[in-house]
Design a protein around this motif. Structure first.
Motif, PDB file in Angstrom:
ATOM      1  N   GLY A 102       0.837  -1.185   0.000  1.00 22.31           N
ATOM      2  CA  GLY A 102       0.000   0.000   0.000  1.00 22.31           C
ATOM      3  C   GLY A 102       0.872   1.235   0.000  1.00 22.31           C
ATOM      4  O   GLY A 102       2.057   1.181  -0.317  1.00 22.31           O
ATOM      5  N   GLU A 103       0.287   2.378   0.366  1.00 24.14           N
ATOM      6  CA  GLU A 103       1.052   3.618   0.376  1.00 24.14           C
ATOM      7  C   GLU A 103       2.041   3.679   1.534  1.00 24.14           C
ATOM      8  O   GLU A 103       3.127   4.225   1.391  1.00 24.14           O
ATOM      9  CB  GLU A 103       0.109   4.816   0.432  1.00 24.14           C
ATOM     10  CG  GLU A 103      -0.622   5.022  -0.878  1.00 24.14           C
ATOM     11  CD  GLU A 103      -1.407   6.309  -0.899  1.00 24.14           C
ATOM     12  OE1 GLU A 103      -1.053   7.242  -0.158  1.00 24.14           O
ATOM     13  OE2 GLU A 103      -2.384   6.369  -1.654  1.00 24.14           O
ATOM     14  N   VAL A 104       1.677   3.137   2.688  1.00 28.48           N
ATOM     15  CA  VAL A 104       2.567   3.205   3.854  1.00 28.48           C
ATOM     16  C   VAL A 104       2.770   1.854   4.537  1.00 28.48           C
ATOM     17  O   VAL A 104       3.584   1.744   5.440  1.00 28.48           O
ATOM     18  CB  VAL A 104       2.048   4.219   4.900  1.00 28.48           C
ATOM     19  CG1 VAL A 104       2.087   5.623   4.349  1.00 28.48           C
ATOM     20  CG2 VAL A 104       0.660   3.872   5.366  1.00 28.48           C
ATOM     21  N   GLN A 105       2.047   0.823   4.107  1.00 26.35           N
ATOM     22  CA  GLN A 105       2.143  -0.481   4.742  1.00 26.35           C
ATOM     23  C   GLN A 105       2.280  -1.575   3.700  1.00 26.35           C
ATOM     24  O   GLN A 105       1.922  -1.395   2.541  1.00 26.35           O
ATOM     25  CB  GLN A 105       0.896  -0.770   5.581  1.00 26.35           C
ATOM     26  CG  GLN A 105       0.703   0.139   6.754  1.00 26.35           C
ATOM     27  CD  GLN A 105      -0.564  -0.194   7.518  1.00 26.35           C
ATOM     28  OE1 GLN A 105      -1.559  -0.606   6.938  1.00 26.35           O
ATOM     29  NE2 GLN A 105      -0.524  -0.008   8.828  1.00 26.35           N
ATOM     30  N   THR A 106       2.770  -2.723   4.142  1.00 26.73           N
ATOM     31  CA  THR A 106       2.866  -3.891   3.278  1.00 26.73           C
ATOM     32  C   THR A 106       2.610  -5.152   4.100  1.00 26.73           C
ATOM     33  O   THR A 106       2.842  -5.178   5.312  1.00 26.73           O
ATOM     34  CB  THR A 106       4.245  -3.969   2.582  1.00 26.73           C
ATOM     35  OG1 THR A 106       4.233  -5.060   1.656  1.00 26.73           O
ATOM     36  CG2 THR A 106       5.377  -4.169   3.569  1.00 26.73           C
ATOM     37  N   ALA A 107       2.109  -6.176   3.430  1.00 27.68           N
ATOM     38  CA  ALA A 107       1.896  -7.488   4.035  1.00 27.68           C
ATOM     39  C   ALA A 107       2.561  -8.517   3.123  1.00 27.68           C
ATOM     40  O   ALA A 107       2.532  -8.382   1.902  1.00 27.68           O
ATOM     41  CB  ALA A 107       0.410  -7.782   4.176  1.00 27.68           C
ATOM     42  N   LEU A 108       3.143  -9.539   3.725  1.00 24.85           N
ATOM     43  CA  LEU A 108       3.908 -10.526   2.971  1.00 24.85           C
ATOM     44  C   LEU A 108       3.461 -11.937   3.293  1.00 24.85           C
ATOM     45  O   LEU A 108       3.153 -12.252   4.448  1.00 24.85           O
ATOM     46  CB  LEU A 108       5.394 -10.388   3.291  1.00 24.85           C
ATOM     47  CG  LEU A 108       6.031  -9.073   2.868  1.00 24.85           C
ATOM     48  CD1 LEU A 108       7.189  -8.719   3.764  1.00 24.85           C
ATOM     49  CD2 LEU A 108       6.470  -9.173   1.439  1.00 24.85           C
ATOM     50  N   ASP A 109       3.456 -12.788   2.268  1.00 23.34           N
ATOM     51  CA  ASP A 109       3.225 -14.222   2.418  1.00 23.34           C
ATOM     52  C   ASP A 109       4.448 -14.932   1.870  1.00 23.34           C
ATOM     53  O   ASP A 109       4.864 -14.676   0.735  1.00 23.34           O
ATOM     54  CB  ASP A 109       1.983 -14.666   1.638  1.00 23.34           C
ATOM     55  CG  ASP A 109       0.703 -14.051   2.179  1.00 23.34           C
ATOM     56  OD1 ASP A 109       0.570 -13.956   3.413  1.00 23.34           O
ATOM     57  OD2 ASP A 109      -0.164 -13.667   1.363  1.00 23.34           O
ATOM     58  N   LEU A 110       5.036 -15.821   2.679  1.00 23.32           N
ATOM     59  CA  LEU A 110       6.229 -16.556   2.279  1.00 23.32           C
ATOM     60  C   LEU A 110       5.968 -18.054   2.341  1.00 23.32           C
ATOM     61  O   LEU A 110       5.381 -18.547   3.307  1.00 23.32           O
ATOM     62  CB  LEU A 110       7.398 -16.230   3.216  1.00 23.32           C
ATOM     63  CG  LEU A 110       7.782 -14.767   3.391  1.00 23.32           C
ATOM     64  CD1 LEU A 110       8.845 -14.626   4.457  1.00 23.32           C
ATOM     65  CD2 LEU A 110       8.267 -14.193   2.094  1.00 23.32           C
TER      66      LEU A 110
END
Length: 169
Positions: A102-110
């Motif tokens: 997003g503009e200020v956040q991120t989410a990750l799947d590994l």
């Protein structure tokens, strides 16, 4: 060397800044200041970071953790092993990583494969810590979650597609 004071000079009346590259300058009201203070130069504009950039950073950070043997599901590792054998191709560091930025956040799947004998809980914790630290340091984005899926365990006596020598060179 240019005179650094030239940028602070007010424009003469009737002149236009549009002739120098299409820029327009706010001259202010009559009798007022010639220009508004724009603030910190670092805050002028917007930086966007592509999902692939975050995926590369996270993939490299996850691979640095002891106990992580490989990244990706069985199918993606199989296709990756075939792709790696093509002359001129490079290994995909984003294999097994999915980012939503997003503009200020991120989410990750590994998706990871761990080596046999290591604590999966400890490896997953170390992967999260390393990925969060690397992504936040390099991008400035807040990492809200890192979901780690362990899809396989590498046994000591198993053949590894990535370690096999190429038959054709």
């Amino acid at each position: 060397m240019t005179d650094s004071g030239q940028y602070n000079r007010p424009e003469p009346e009737g002149s236009s800044a549009a002739g120098d590259g299409g820029r327009t300058l706010d001259k202010g009201s009559a009798g007022g200041p010639a220009r508004k203070a724009l603030g910190d130069p670092a805050s002028r504009g917007r930086t966007t970071i592509a999902d692939g950039v975050v995926e590369k950073i996270a993939g490299l950070a996850a691979r640095d953790v002891m106990g992580v043997h490989a990244m990706g599901t069985g199918l993606s590792r199989t296709f990756g092993a075939v792709r790696d054998r093509v002359p001129g191709s490079t290994r995909s560091v984003t294999r097994g990583v999915k980012a939503e930025v997003g503009e200020v956040q991120t989410a990750l799947d590994l998706d990871i494969v761990v080596e046999y004998g290591v604590s999966i809980v400890d490896v997953a914790r170390a992967v999260r810590e390393n990925v969060v630290a690397a992504v936040e340091r390099m991008t400035g984005l807040e990492v809200v979650e890192v979901n780690v899926a362990v899809g396989d365990v590498k046994l000591p006596d198993e053949d590894d597609d990535d370690d096999r020598e190429q038959r054709v060179q």
